[in-house]
Write a protein that holds these residues in place. Structure first.
Motif, PDB file in Angstrom:
ATOM      1  N   SER A  55      -4.922  -8.944   9.781  1.00 51.38           N
ATOM      2  CA  SER A  55      -5.562  -8.185  10.865  1.00 51.38           C
ATOM      3  C   SER A  55      -7.020  -8.580  11.017  1.00 51.38           C
ATOM      4  O   SER A  55      -7.508  -8.783  12.131  1.00 51.38           O
ATOM      5  CB  SER A  55      -5.474  -6.680  10.592  1.00 51.38           C
ATOM      6  OG  SER A  55      -4.148  -6.257  10.607  1.00 51.38           O
ATOM      7  N   ARG A 101      -1.695   4.915   6.909  1.00 50.49           N
ATOM      8  CA  ARG A 101      -0.454   4.417   7.506  1.00 50.49           C
ATOM      9  C   ARG A 101       0.211   3.383   6.599  1.00 50.49           C
ATOM     10  O   ARG A 101       1.424   3.393   6.410  1.00 50.49           O
ATOM     11  CB  ARG A 101      -0.719   3.810   8.889  1.00 50.49           C
ATOM     12  CG  ARG A 101      -0.851   4.830   9.988  1.00 50.49           C
ATOM     13  CD  ARG A 101      -0.773   4.212  11.370  1.00 50.49           C
ATOM     14  NE  ARG A 101      -1.567   3.020  11.568  1.00 50.49           N
ATOM     15  CZ  ARG A 101      -2.850   2.998  11.934  1.00 50.49           C
ATOM     16  NH1 ARG A 101      -3.488   4.140  12.135  1.00 50.49           N
ATOM     17  NH2 ARG A 101      -3.485   1.864  12.108  1.00 50.49           N
ATOM     18  N   TYR A 102      -0.579   2.457   6.050  1.00 47.91           N
ATOM     19  CA  TYR A 102      -0.023   1.436   5.159  1.00 47.91           C
ATOM     20  C   TYR A 102       0.590   2.075   3.915  1.00 47.91           C
ATOM     21  O   TYR A 102       1.674   1.692   3.475  1.00 47.91           O
ATOM     22  CB  TYR A 102      -1.086   0.422   4.734  1.00 47.91           C
ATOM     23  CG  TYR A 102      -1.555  -0.501   5.812  1.00 47.91           C
ATOM     24  CD1 TYR A 102      -0.738  -0.884   6.872  1.00 47.91           C
ATOM     25  CD2 TYR A 102      -2.848  -1.012   5.787  1.00 47.91           C
ATOM     26  CE1 TYR A 102      -1.179  -1.740   7.856  1.00 47.91           C
ATOM     27  CE2 TYR A 102      -3.296  -1.878   6.774  1.00 47.91           C
ATOM     28  CZ  TYR A 102      -2.461  -2.236   7.800  1.00 47.91           C
ATOM     29  OH  TYR A 102      -2.903  -3.081   8.776  1.00 47.91           O
ATOM     30  N   GLU A 151      10.013   0.692  12.199  1.00 48.45           N
ATOM     31  CA  GLU A 151       9.501   0.195  13.474  1.00 48.45           C
ATOM     32  C   GLU A 151       8.782  -1.144  13.309  1.00 48.45           C
ATOM     33  O   GLU A 151       8.665  -1.900  14.265  1.00 48.45           O
ATOM     34  CB  GLU A 151       8.546   1.208  14.094  1.00 48.45           C
ATOM     35  CG  GLU A 151       9.220   2.513  14.476  1.00 48.45           C
ATOM     36  CD  GLU A 151       8.232   3.557  14.929  1.00 48.45           C
ATOM     37  OE1 GLU A 151       7.059   3.220  15.163  1.00 48.45           O
ATOM     38  OE2 GLU A 151       8.634   4.719  15.064  1.00 48.45           O
ATOM     39  N   ASP A 152       8.270  -1.414  12.142  1.00 45.20           N
ATOM     40  CA  ASP A 152       7.508  -2.641  11.910  1.00 45.20           C
ATOM     41  C   ASP A 152       8.451  -3.822  11.739  1.00 45.20           C
ATOM     42  O   ASP A 152       9.560  -3.682  11.244  1.00 45.20           O
ATOM     43  CB  ASP A 152       6.634  -2.511  10.653  1.00 45.20           C
ATOM     44  CG  ASP A 152       5.534  -1.484  10.843  1.00 45.20           C
ATOM     45  OD1 ASP A 152       5.173  -1.218  12.000  1.00 45.20           O
ATOM     46  OD2 ASP A 152       5.048  -0.961   9.834  1.00 45.20           O
ATOM     47  N   SER A 153       7.975  -4.984  12.148  1.00 45.77           N
ATOM     48  CA  SER A 153       8.754  -6.205  11.978  1.00 45.77           C
ATOM     49  C   SER A 153       8.778  -6.603  10.511  1.00 45.77           C
ATOM     50  O   SER A 153       7.795  -6.440   9.798  1.00 45.77           O
ATOM     51  CB  SER A 153       8.136  -7.347  12.783  1.00 45.77           C
ATOM     52  OG  SER A 153       8.159  -7.041  14.146  1.00 45.77           O
ATOM     53  N   GLN A 154       9.907  -7.129  10.093  1.00 44.57           N
ATOM     54  CA  GLN A 154      10.031  -7.647   8.742  1.00 44.57           C
ATOM     55  C   GLN A 154      10.510  -9.084   8.834  1.00 44.57           C
ATOM     56  O   GLN A 154      11.342  -9.411   9.682  1.00 44.57           O
ATOM     57  CB  GLN A 154      11.031  -6.829   7.935  1.00 44.57           C
ATOM     58  CG  GLN A 154      10.587  -5.411   7.705  1.00 44.57           C
ATOM     59  CD  GLN A 154      11.584  -4.665   6.839  1.00 44.57           C
ATOM     60  OE1 GLN A 154      12.470  -5.243   6.221  1.00 44.57           O
ATOM     61  NE2 GLN A 154      11.438  -3.356   6.785  1.00 44.57           N
ATOM     62  N   THR A 186      -1.359  -7.555   5.230  1.00 47.21           N
ATOM     63  CA  THR A 186      -1.525  -7.054   6.592  1.00 47.21           C
ATOM     64  C   THR A 186      -2.998  -6.884   6.936  1.00 47.21           C
ATOM     65  O   THR A 186      -3.447  -7.265   8.025  1.00 47.21           O
ATOM     66  CB  THR A 186      -0.775  -5.714   6.768  1.00 47.21           C
ATOM     67  OG1 THR A 186       0.595  -5.917   6.452  1.00 47.21           O
ATOM     68  CG2 THR A 186      -0.902  -5.190   8.181  1.00 47.21           C
ATOM     69  N   ASN A 223       1.916  -5.862   0.523  1.00 51.67           N
ATOM     70  CA  ASN A 223       2.090  -5.807   1.976  1.00 51.67           C
ATOM     71  C   ASN A 223       0.825  -5.315   2.675  1.00 51.67           C
ATOM     72  O   ASN A 223       0.397  -5.893   3.676  1.00 51.67           O
ATOM     73  CB  ASN A 223       3.267  -4.892   2.330  1.00 51.67           C
ATOM     74  CG  ASN A 223       3.531  -4.868   3.814  1.00 51.67           C
ATOM     75  OD1 ASN A 223       4.013  -5.840   4.371  1.00 51.67           O
ATOM     76  ND2 ASN A 223       3.197  -3.767   4.451  1.00 51.67           N
ATOM     77  N   GLN A 225       3.787   3.742   4.728  1.00 51.35           N
ATOM     78  CA  GLN A 225       4.835   2.738   4.877  1.00 51.35           C
ATOM     79  C   GLN A 225       5.333   2.286   3.500  1.00 51.35           C
ATOM     80  O   GLN A 225       6.538   2.173   3.276  1.00 51.35           O
ATOM     81  CB  GLN A 225       4.321   1.540   5.664  1.00 51.35           C
ATOM     82  CG  GLN A 225       5.345   0.449   5.847  1.00 51.35           C
ATOM     83  CD  GLN A 225       4.791  -0.746   6.582  1.00 51.35           C
ATOM     84  OE1 GLN A 225       3.601  -0.861   6.818  1.00 51.35           O
ATOM     85  NE2 GLN A 225       5.663  -1.663   6.946  1.00 51.35           N
TER      86      GLN A 225
END
Length: 129
Positions: A40, A63-64, A4-7, A36, A32, A67
Motif C-alpha cells: 500500500s 481491519r488487518y 471479500e479480499d482477493s487471495q 499489505t 499478510n 482479517q
C-alpha cells in the motif's frame, strides 16, 4: 471481511520472505498485514506519523487484525471439522493427529494475541491516540 479480499499465491525469494517475516514479527503484525502495508505504501506513500491520518492508520491496522482473526478462526473451524474424520481413519497415525491438535492450539494462541492487539488499538482509537 476476509472473504471479500482477493487471495492469491505469490512466489518470493526466500531472503525476501524471511525479511518480511522478521519485519512483521518486529512490528507485532502478521505476515499478510506487513506485506499489505508495504505494498500500500509503495502505491500511496504517506507518512505513518502524519497526525491527520492517525485515525485512518489505526482503523487500517484494526481491519488487518480483524482479517487475521477471521482467517485464524476459519483455519480452526477447518481443523475441528477434520479431526473426527481423521480419527475415524485407521491409517492416519497418531503423529498426524497430534500435529493437527498442536496446530489448533497454535491458532487459538494466535487468536488470543490478535484479540489483545485489537483491544489495544480500539483503546487507542477511543482515546484519540
Amino acid at each position: 471481511m476476509a472473504r471479500e479480499d482477493s487471495q492469491f499465491r505469490i512466489r518470493l525469494p526466500a531472503e525476501l520472505k524471511d525479511a518480511l517475516e522478521e519485519a512483521a514479527a518486529a512490528s507485532g503484525s502478521s505476515f499478510n498485514a506487513e506485506l499489505t502495508d508495504r505494498l500500500s505504501r509503495s502505491f500511496w506513500p504517506r507518512s505513518e506519523t502524519d497526525p491527520d491520518r492517525a485515525t485512518e492508520i489505526l482503523d487500517k491496522k484494526i481491519r488487518y487484525l480483524q482479517q487475521d482473526y477471521e482467517n485464524a478462526q476459519f483455519a480452526i473451524d477447518a481443523i475441528i471439522a477434520a479431526i473426527p474424520k481423521i480419527a475415524a481413519q485407521d491409517f492416519v497415525g497418531a503423529e498426524i493427529r497430534s500435529l493437527l491438535i498442536g496446530r489448533l492450539a497454535d491458532l487459538e494462541n494466535e487468536k488470543k494475541e490478535i484479540d489483545k492487539k485489537l483491544n489495544l488499538l480500539d483503546f487507542r482509537r477511543s482515546r484519540g491516540m
